[in-house]
Write a protein that holds these residues in place. Structure first.
Motif, PDB file in Angstrom:
ATOM      1  N   VAL A  68      22.275  63.934  19.276  1.00  0.00           N
ATOM      2  CA  VAL A  68      20.898  63.541  19.563  1.00  0.00           C
ATOM      3  C   VAL A  68      20.140  64.714  20.191  1.00  0.00           C
ATOM      4  CG1 VAL A  68      19.423  62.071  21.004  1.00  0.00           C
ATOM      5  CG2 VAL A  68      21.367  61.086  19.790  1.00  0.00           C
ATOM      6  N   PHE A  69      20.789  65.396  21.121  1.00  0.00           N
ATOM      7  CA  PHE A  69      20.176  66.551  21.783  1.00  0.00           C
ATOM      8  C   PHE A  69      19.872  67.667  20.785  1.00  0.00           C
ATOM      9  CE2 PHE A  69      20.533  70.722  23.793  1.00  0.00           C
ATOM     10  CZ  PHE A  69      19.597  70.609  24.826  1.00  0.00           C
ATOM     11  N   ILE A  70      20.857  68.033  19.984  1.00  0.00           N
ATOM     12  CA  ILE A  70      20.697  69.140  19.027  1.00  0.00           C
ATOM     13  C   ILE A  70      19.633  68.822  17.986  1.00  0.00           C
ATOM     14  CG2 ILE A  70      21.841  70.456  17.193  1.00  0.00           C
ATOM     15  CD1 ILE A  70      24.444  70.189  18.830  1.00  0.00           C
ATOM     16  N   LEU A  71      19.679  67.620  17.428  1.00  0.00           N
ATOM     17  CA  LEU A  71      18.695  67.232  16.420  1.00  0.00           C
ATOM     18  C   LEU A  71      17.292  67.110  17.038  1.00  0.00           C
ATOM     19  CD1 LEU A  71      20.645  64.626  14.262  1.00  0.00           C
ATOM     20  CD2 LEU A  71      20.101  67.006  13.716  1.00  0.00           C
ATOM     21  N   GLY A  72      17.239  66.690  18.300  1.00  0.00           N
ATOM     22  CA  GLY A  72      15.961  66.636  18.998  1.00  0.00           C
ATOM     23  C   GLY A  72      15.348  68.020  19.112  1.00  0.00           C
ATOM     24  N   VAL A  73      16.183  69.004  19.423  1.00  0.00           N
ATOM     25  CA  VAL A  73      15.737  70.405  19.499  1.00  0.00           C
ATOM     26  C   VAL A  73      15.205  70.866  18.142  1.00  0.00           C
ATOM     27  CG1 VAL A  73      16.509  72.797  19.755  1.00  0.00           C
ATOM     28  CG2 VAL A  73      17.256  71.076  21.398  1.00  0.00           C
ATOM     29  N   ILE A  74      15.975  70.606  17.095  1.00  0.00           N
ATOM     30  CA  ILE A  74      15.606  71.080  15.750  1.00  0.00           C
ATOM     31  C   ILE A  74      14.320  70.416  15.257  1.00  0.00           C
ATOM     32  CG2 ILE A  74      16.310  71.129  13.317  1.00  0.00           C
ATOM     33  CD1 ILE A  74      19.226  71.327  14.331  1.00  0.00           C
ATOM     34  N   ILE A  75      14.285  69.081  15.317  1.00  0.00           N
ATOM     35  CA  ILE A  75      13.138  68.334  14.779  1.00  0.00           C
ATOM     36  C   ILE A  75      11.839  68.716  15.480  1.00  0.00           C
ATOM     37  CG2 ILE A  75      12.088  66.033  14.637  1.00  0.00           C
ATOM     38  CD1 ILE A  75      14.884  64.932  14.060  1.00  0.00           C
ATOM     39  N   LEU A 115      14.710  73.469  24.553  1.00  0.00           N
ATOM     40  CA  LEU A 115      15.656  72.723  25.386  1.00  0.00           C
ATOM     41  C   LEU A 115      15.017  71.446  25.925  1.00  0.00           C
ATOM     42  CD1 LEU A 115      17.328  75.638  27.393  1.00  0.00           C
ATOM     43  CD2 LEU A 115      18.283  74.372  25.460  1.00  0.00           C
ATOM     44  N   LEU A 116      13.732  71.540  26.275  1.00  0.00           N
ATOM     45  CA  LEU A 116      13.016  70.349  26.753  1.00  0.00           C
ATOM     46  C   LEU A 116      12.879  69.314  25.643  1.00  0.00           C
ATOM     47  CD1 LEU A 116      10.204  71.977  28.927  1.00  0.00           C
ATOM     48  CD2 LEU A 116      12.174  70.674  29.728  1.00  0.00           C
ATOM     49  N   PHE A 117      12.737  69.782  24.394  1.00  0.00           N
ATOM     50  CA  PHE A 117      12.662  68.857  23.258  1.00  0.00           C
ATOM     51  C   PHE A 117      13.969  68.069  23.124  1.00  0.00           C
ATOM     52  CE2 PHE A 117       9.581  72.013  21.098  1.00  0.00           C
ATOM     53  CZ  PHE A 117       8.511  71.446  21.766  1.00  0.00           C
ATOM     54  N   GLY A 118      15.095  68.770  23.286  1.00  0.00           N
ATOM     55  CA  GLY A 118      16.384  68.097  23.208  1.00  0.00           C
ATOM     56  C   GLY A 118      16.541  67.063  24.309  1.00  0.00           C
TER      57      GLY A 118
END
Length: 247
Positions: A68-75, A115-118
């Motif tokens: 969830v964290f990694i995909l949040g960063v990417i998206i 990082l904040l996005f994740g």
């Protein structure tokens, strides 16, 4: 239709939450209130879009917080990059620039924000959305539809007014002397001009995006005017030639 309205309400809610978060962050940093965002209302659509994308694509990975964290960063990083890119094409200037921050990509996104996005993805998926969705789904259907339509009308009107403010903002820049070599001097002149003319909404836009490249915007506007003037001259000359041939 109900699904569309449901996600529109989600979009507005997360846009408002994003506006509150960003405005609060800036307030803590600058010690003063700054109405953030492109639109006049208390919402930042980029947070709305980012949250909708995370809800649609990250909920299925809820059992793995790292994913969830990694995909949040990417998206959200891709969304911010594309938003910056297309807003620059549309409005002929940069609205924000992270060139002075570490791990930035073309000044459009930076490592800190990524990082904040994740972290935001984790907060949305595990904390906010479960509660928010239950609250919204508990609203009676007739009230839900009325609220949705009312908010949609307000949102559309806000977009129209905000685009009009941008056009007036551009007109203000075309009346300012571009022979100034210093970007800082030019920016100062723009701000003084807006203050002296009491352009409330334009001043709000300027305070919301303090890093907007005014010099680039003004030069692009002047360039467009020059190109259109040249095209008009060519059309006039072509028309004159046709008239002469007809005579």
């Amino acid at each position: 239709m109900k699904i569309f309205l449901l996600y529109f309400i989600y979009f507005i809610c997360y846009s408002v939450i994003g506006w509150v978060a960003e405005t609060s962050f800036v307030m803590l940093k600058t010690k003063k209130f700054v109405d953030r965002g492109f639109l006049i209302g208390p919402y930042c659509p980029i947070y709305g879009w980012g949250s909708i994308l995370m809800i649609l694509y990250l909920t299925q990975y809820k059992d793995n917080i790292l994913t969830v964290f990694i995909l949040g960063v990417i998206i959200c990083s891709v969304l911010e990059y594309l938003t910056s890119y297309f807003m620059e094409i549309l409005f002929k200037t940069r609205w924000w620039d992270y060139s002075n921050k570490k791990f930035n990509l073309n000044g459009r996104i930076c490592g800190e924000n990524c990082l904040l996005f994740g972290l935001g993805g984790i907060i949305v998926i595990y904390l906010i959305h479960p509660t928010l969705s239950k609250l919204i789904l508990s609203i009676p259907a007739n009230i839900f539809i009325s609220i949705s339509i009312m908010l949609m009308i307000i949102f559309i009107i806000d977009n129209v007014i905000s685009l009009n403010v941008i056009n007036k903002f551009k007109k203000t820049l075309t009346n300012i002397d571009l022979r100034k070599d210093s970007t800082q001097e030019f920016s100062k002149t723009v701000k003084e001009s807006l203050i002296n003319n009491h352009k409330v909404l334009q001043k709000r836009l300027l305070s919301a995006f303090p890093n907007i490249d005014l010099n680039r915007l003004a030069k692009n506007i002047k360039k467009e005017i020059k190109e259109k003037t040249e095209e008009l001259k060519e059309d006039i000359e072509e028309l004159k030639d046709r008239i002469k041939k007809d005579d």
